[in-house]
Each structure stands twice: as C-alpha cells, then as structure tokens.
Write a protein that holds these residues in place. Structure first.
Motif, PDB file in Angstrom:
ATOM      1  N   PHE A   1      48.026  54.560  58.197  1.00 54.08           N
ATOM      2  CA  PHE A   1      48.786  55.513  57.389  1.00 54.08           C
ATOM      3  C   PHE A   1      49.613  56.416  58.305  1.00 54.08           C
ATOM      4  CE2 PHE A   1      45.036  54.386  54.957  1.00 54.08           C
ATOM      5  CZ  PHE A   1      45.548  54.141  53.684  1.00 54.08           C
ATOM      6  N   GLU A   2      50.914  56.449  58.060  1.00 55.00           N
ATOM      7  CA  GLU A   2      51.744  57.400  58.795  1.00 55.00           C
ATOM      8  C   GLU A   2      51.592  58.799  58.205  1.00 55.00           C
ATOM      9  OE1 GLU A   2      56.328  57.948  60.410  1.00 55.00           O
ATOM     10  OE2 GLU A   2      55.743  56.116  59.384  1.00 55.00           O
ATOM     11  N   LYS A   3      51.548  58.875  56.875  1.00 57.47           N
ATOM     12  CA  LYS A   3      51.238  60.121  56.191  1.00 57.47           C
ATOM     13  C   LYS A   3      50.714  59.776  54.804  1.00 57.47           C
ATOM     14  CE  LYS A   3      53.216  64.368  54.250  1.00 57.47           C
ATOM     15  NZ  LYS A   3      54.481  65.056  53.885  1.00 57.47           N
ATOM     16  N   VAL A   4      49.564  60.323  54.472  1.00 58.19           N
ATOM     17  CA  VAL A   4      49.020  60.126  53.130  1.00 58.19           C
ATOM     18  C   VAL A   4      48.380  61.434  52.697  1.00 58.19           C
ATOM     19  CG1 VAL A   4      46.912  59.106  54.123  1.00 58.19           C
ATOM     20  CG2 VAL A   4      47.386  58.839  51.684  1.00 58.19           C
ATOM     21  N   GLY A   5      48.644  61.814  51.474  1.00 57.05           N
ATOM     22  CA  GLY A   5      48.038  62.996  50.897  1.00 57.05           C
ATOM     23  C   GLY A   5      47.283  62.645  49.639  1.00 57.05           C
ATOM     24  N   VAL A   6      46.107  63.227  49.487  1.00 61.24           N
ATOM     25  CA  VAL A   6      45.305  63.058  48.275  1.00 61.24           C
ATOM     26  C   VAL A   6      44.909  64.464  47.837  1.00 61.24           C
ATOM     27  CG1 VAL A   6      43.365  61.888  47.179  1.00 61.24           C
ATOM     28  CG2 VAL A   6      44.409  60.892  49.236  1.00 61.24           C
ATOM     29  N   ASN A   7      45.624  65.004  46.881  1.00 62.05           N
ATOM     30  CA  ASN A   7      45.425  66.391  46.464  1.00 62.05           C
ATOM     31  C   ASN A   7      44.751  66.457  45.098  1.00 62.05           C
ATOM     32  OD1 ASN A   7      46.859  67.009  48.744  1.00 62.05           O
ATOM     33  ND2 ASN A   7      48.624  67.881  47.679  1.00 62.05           N
ATOM     34  N   ILE A   8      43.907  67.471  44.934  1.00 58.14           N
ATOM     35  CA  ILE A   8      43.374  67.788  43.610  1.00 58.14           C
ATOM     36  C   ILE A   8      43.615  69.270  43.358  1.00 58.14           C
ATOM     37  CG2 ILE A   8      41.625  65.985  43.433  1.00 58.14           C
ATOM     38  CD1 ILE A   8      39.579  68.126  44.370  1.00 58.14           C
ATOM     39  N   SER A   9      43.746  69.608  42.101  1.00 53.17           N
ATOM     40  CA  SER A   9      43.928  71.018  41.754  1.00 53.17           C
ATOM     41  C   SER A   9      43.435  71.262  40.338  1.00 53.17           C
ATOM     42  CB  SER A   9      45.400  71.435  41.879  1.00 53.17           C
ATOM     43  OG  SER A   9      46.197  70.750  40.932  1.00 53.17           O
ATOM     44  N   THR A  10      43.012  72.486  40.116  1.00 56.79           N
ATOM     45  CA  THR A  10      42.712  72.997  38.780  1.00 56.79           C
ATOM     46  C   THR A  10      43.315  74.389  38.722  1.00 56.79           C
ATOM     47  OG1 THR A  10      40.660  71.720  38.595  1.00 56.79           O
ATOM     48  CG2 THR A  10      40.925  73.619  37.124  1.00 56.79           C
TER      49      THR A  10
ATOM     50  N   PHE B   1      38.176  64.018  38.492  1.00 58.88           N
ATOM     51  CA  PHE B   1      39.300  63.940  39.415  1.00 58.88           C
ATOM     52  C   PHE B   1      38.813  64.178  40.848  1.00 58.88           C
ATOM     53  CE2 PHE B   1      41.863  65.573  35.595  1.00 58.88           C
ATOM     54  CZ  PHE B   1      42.197  64.287  35.199  1.00 58.88           C
ATOM     55  N   ARG B   2      37.879  65.086  41.035  1.00 57.57           N
ATOM     56  CA  ARG B   2      37.320  65.337  42.359  1.00 57.57           C
ATOM     57  C   ARG B   2      36.569  64.100  42.866  1.00 57.57           C
ATOM     58  NH1 ARG B   2      35.819  69.377  46.198  1.00 57.57           N
ATOM     59  NH2 ARG B   2      34.880  68.143  47.865  1.00 57.57           N
ATOM     60  N   SER B   3      35.797  63.454  42.010  1.00 60.14           N
ATOM     61  CA  SER B   3      35.048  62.273  42.449  1.00 60.14           C
ATOM     62  C   SER B   3      35.990  61.130  42.823  1.00 60.14           C
ATOM     63  CB  SER B   3      34.064  61.827  41.360  1.00 60.14           C
ATOM     64  OG  SER B   3      34.727  61.261  40.247  1.00 60.14           O
ATOM     65  N   LEU B   4      37.082  60.968  42.071  1.00 65.44           N
ATOM     66  CA  LEU B   4      38.060  59.933  42.410  1.00 65.44           C
ATOM     67  C   LEU B   4      38.700  60.242  43.754  1.00 65.44           C
ATOM     68  CD1 LEU B   4      39.637  57.389  41.643  1.00 65.44           C
ATOM     69  CD2 LEU B   4      41.256  58.865  40.410  1.00 65.44           C
ATOM     70  N   ARG B   5      39.013  61.509  43.983  1.00 61.21           N
ATOM     71  CA  ARG B   5      39.559  61.916  45.280  1.00 61.21           C
ATOM     72  C   ARG B   5      38.615  61.533  46.413  1.00 61.21           C
ATOM     73  NH1 ARG B   5      37.375  64.921  49.535  1.00 61.21           N
ATOM     74  NH2 ARG B   5      39.081  65.762  50.797  1.00 61.21           N
ATOM     75  N   ASP B   6      37.324  61.802  46.241  1.00 66.72           N
ATOM     76  CA  ASP B   6      36.346  61.515  47.290  1.00 66.72           C
ATOM     77  C   ASP B   6      36.265  60.015  47.572  1.00 66.72           C
ATOM     78  OD1 ASP B   6      35.856  64.221  47.344  1.00 66.72           O
ATOM     79  OD2 ASP B   6      33.949  64.100  46.243  1.00 66.72           O
ATOM     80  N   GLN B   7      36.312  59.188  46.525  1.00 66.61           N
ATOM     81  CA  GLN B   7      36.271  57.736  46.714  1.00 66.61           C
ATOM     82  C   GLN B   7      37.481  57.246  47.500  1.00 66.61           C
ATOM     83  OE1 GLN B   7      35.707  55.615  42.942  1.00 66.61           O
ATOM     84  NE2 GLN B   7      34.652  57.420  42.144  1.00 66.61           N
ATOM     85  N   ILE B   8      38.653  57.765  47.161  1.00 69.43           N
ATOM     86  CA  ILE B   8      39.874  57.298  47.806  1.00 69.43           C
ATOM     87  C   ILE B   8      39.932  57.747  49.260  1.00 69.43           C
ATOM     88  CG2 ILE B   8      42.387  57.524  47.807  1.00 69.43           C
ATOM     89  CD1 ILE B   8      42.201  57.692  44.717  1.00 69.43           C
ATOM     90  N   VAL B   9      39.573  58.990  49.525  1.00 74.14           N
ATOM     91  CA  VAL B   9      39.562  59.482  50.908  1.00 74.14           C
ATOM     92  C   VAL B   9      38.626  58.633  51.762  1.00 74.14           C
ATOM     93  CG1 VAL B   9      38.766  61.413  52.336  1.00 74.14           C
ATOM     94  CG2 VAL B   9      40.315  61.833  50.424  1.00 74.14           C
ATOM     95  N   ALA B  10      37.441  58.331  51.254  1.00 74.50           N
ATOM     96  CA  ALA B  10      36.495  57.506  52.005  1.00 74.50           C
ATOM     97  C   ALA B  10      37.053  56.100  52.241  1.00 74.50           C
ATOM     98  CB  ALA B  10      35.161  57.431  51.258  1.00 74.50           C
ATOM     99  N   ALA B  11      37.687  55.513  51.238  1.00 77.22           N
ATOM    100  CA  ALA B  11      38.236  54.161  51.376  1.00 77.22           C
ATOM    101  C   ALA B  11      39.379  54.125  52.386  1.00 77.22           C
ATOM    102  CB  ALA B  11      38.717  53.657  50.017  1.00 77.22           C
ATOM    103  N   PHE B  12      40.222  55.153  52.380  1.00 74.53           N
ATOM    104  CA  PHE B  12      41.352  55.180  53.317  1.00 74.53           C
ATOM    105  C   PHE B  12      40.884  55.409  54.753  1.00 74.53           C
ATOM    106  CE2 PHE B  12      45.078  56.344  50.243  1.00 74.53           C
ATOM    107  CZ  PHE B  12      44.902  55.139  49.607  1.00 74.53           C
ATOM    108  N   GLU B  13      39.886  56.249  54.940  1.00 73.19           N
ATOM    109  CA  GLU B  13      39.366  56.431  56.299  1.00 73.19           C
ATOM    110  C   GLU B  13      38.665  55.164  56.781  1.00 73.19           C
ATOM    111  OE1 GLU B  13      37.110  60.076  56.452  1.00 73.19           O
ATOM    112  OE2 GLU B  13      38.947  61.289  56.667  1.00 73.19           O
ATOM    113  N   ALA B  14      38.052  54.413  55.875  1.00 72.58           N
ATOM    114  CA  ALA B  14      37.437  53.137  56.243  1.00 72.58           C
ATOM    115  C   ALA B  14      38.498  52.130  56.683  1.00 72.58           C
ATOM    116  CB  ALA B  14      36.616  52.581  55.075  1.00 72.58           C
TER     117      ALA B  14
END
Length: 298
Positions: free
Chosen positions: A77-86, A17-30
């Motif tokens: 993006f006006e507002k986007v959140g990508v959260n992970i939790s355990t 889940f953390r790795s998926l978060r990292d991929q998405i954050v990088a793609a959205f900033e790109a």
C-alpha cells in the motif's frame, strides 16, 4: 420506534462499523507481512498510524469524532486510510438545505439535530497493476428520518477483465440473499454516482452503491448494509494477492499517476461524503484522507 430502541440501534451500528474497521486493518497489515517477492519485498512492512479525530461544533459542545487509521509507504500500500466516525449535533443552514432538497425531509429548520456513524476506506497501491479501491458504509439519523448508505467500487489504472468480474461477482453473491433486485439496482447506482461529467467517463470499473436507503425495517436495512461491508474483503483481497508481485514499468507508474488525477477530481468536485464532512466541521485531514499521495495531470 421508541427513543430507547433508536439509541440501541445507533449503538449497534456504530459498534459494527468499528468491528469491520478492525477486520480490514488486520487483513491489510497481514498483506504487508506476507509480501515476500517482487517489487518492494525487501522494504519494511507497513503499519497503520492511528489518531483520534474530533468534529468541531460551532458552540464548542461535544460533537463526536472517530479514528483515522492511515498507512503510508508500505510494501503493498502506498497510502491507505480506514476511518470510522460517530458524529452528532445540529446541522448548519447549508447542510439543512442540502438535506431538505436531496432527501425531501421536512422539519429540519425546526429541529436540525443529526447523528451519523460509518466507516470510510480508500486504498492507493504501490503496484500499478493492483487496483485502487474505495468502500464505505454509514447510518444517518435525524428526528425526522433515518437511512443507510454506502458501497464499494474498484478503480484500476490498468484494467483486467477477470479482476472486474471477480469484484462484481462477490458483490452480487453478498447482495442476492437480500433479494435478486438489489445487485443490479446498486450496480447501476454506482455507475451513475461514480461518473465524472467533466471527463465524460467513470472513475473506475464500478461496484455497488446506495444512499438514502430506508425501507422502514431497520433490521433488514442494517443487515443489507452489513453485507455490503462484508463483501469488501473477499472481493478485493484476492486481486491484491494476484497482482502485488507483478513487475511494473515507468510507463505503468505514469499511467497510475494520471488515473489518480481522475480520482482526486471526483472526490473534490462531486463526492457527497467529502462535502458533508467539510460542511459539518469534521476533521479535514480525515475527510480528505481519500486523496492519493501523488497524482499527475497531462
């Protein structure tokens, strides 16, 4: 399954889940960096602000937490959140009752321990022609059972049939290797789950969704959950790239704000994840990250 094996599987799921978060954050900033024409192209590219979250356990014990990553007022993006939790600990009486009633899990009152990990994403866009979107995947464990859940659904305020078709085609392509019955089942589940009874309509154009998924084969269920997550970027990024430079009018923006009201109503009244997060003491700002920055009711 031994306790050691289960701990390893928990760790594996949380790391993915953390790795998926990292991929998405990088793609959205790109996407923010590459937005060079059309509305807001001259603005500074958005960046995620990252903060740690903690679950508040009633007895003050360590109860886990996560990362809340939110981008506000970007070019795209006006507002986007990508959260992970355990998070982990013991379920309160209300949460125990809900689990027993919904999932039919015996023994929760005698041993109410739980562990949960996942990723949750909601994007609200600057351009009304770019659809809002939601995605999450998660794993939940108790001493009595474990299961996976999640999915993604598209929430355009201005609908384009070809966008809807692309989004669903990518979901199907990622689910079909797991068996031809998965996509139609999860599509129908999403249609039922993301329905707003008091409005008599769906909140968007659907997607896929599952909950309480436990076939008894952890590896197969985790692989299915991973492909639900992997489907997200190829399903969504092409839609953003196609629509982000499209001109919009004041009427289009008004349509977007009204549609966001539907999204807020659903998440506050019906969404299981919102209810679970608040009832188990997770960071309220992280739980309510899904709410849009602005909305309108007529």
């Amino acid at each position: 399954m031994t306790a050691a094996m289960m701990e390893q599987e928990k760790s594996t799921a949380a790391a993915w889940f953390r790795s998926l978060r990292d991929q998405i954050v990088a793609a959205f900033e790109a996407l923010e960096d590459s937005h060079s024409r059309g509305p807001l192209a001259e603005a500074a590219p958005g960046r995620f602000e990252v903060s740690e979250t903690r679950r508040a356990a009633p007895d003050g014990a360590d109860a886990g937490g996560g990362l809340m990553s939110v981008m506000r007022n970007g070019r795209v993006f006006e507002k986007v959140g990508v959260n992970i939790s355990t998070v982990y600990g013991t379920l309160g009486e209300r949460a125990q009752a809900a689990m027993a009633a919904r999932k039919g899990i015996p023994g929760m009152a005698e041993d109410p321990r739980f562990w949960a990990s996942g990723i949750s994403l909601v994007a609200h866009m600057q351009n009304p022609h770019v659809p809002a979107v939601h995605m999450n995947t998660r794993m939940f464990w108790t001493p009595h059972a474990w299961w996976f859940g999640g999915g993604s659904d598209l929430n355009p305020c201005i609908e384009y049939d070809e966008d809807t078709a692309h989004f669903h085609a990518q979901q199907k392509a990622h689910l079909d290797p797991h068996g031809p019955g998965h996509y139609p089942r999860l599509k129908n589940w999403a249609d039922d789950y993301f329905y707003i009874p008091h409005r008599g309509r769906a909140r968007g154009v659907g997607g896929i969704f599952m909950d309480d998924h436990c076939s008894g084969d952890w590896a197969a269920d985790f692989a299915l959950t991973q492909d639900i997550g992997r489907a997200f970027l190829p399903a969504y990024l092409p839609l953003v790239e196609k629509r982000r430079s499209q001109p919009w009018s004041a009427a289009d923006k008004d349509t977007q704000l009204v549609h966001r009201g539907l999204y807020a109503e659903y998440n506050l009244v019906y969404d299981r994840g919102t209810k679970f997060g608040l009832e188990t003491g997770h960071d309220a700002n992280a739980v309510l990250m899904s709410l849009p920055p602005m909305a309108k009711w007529v």
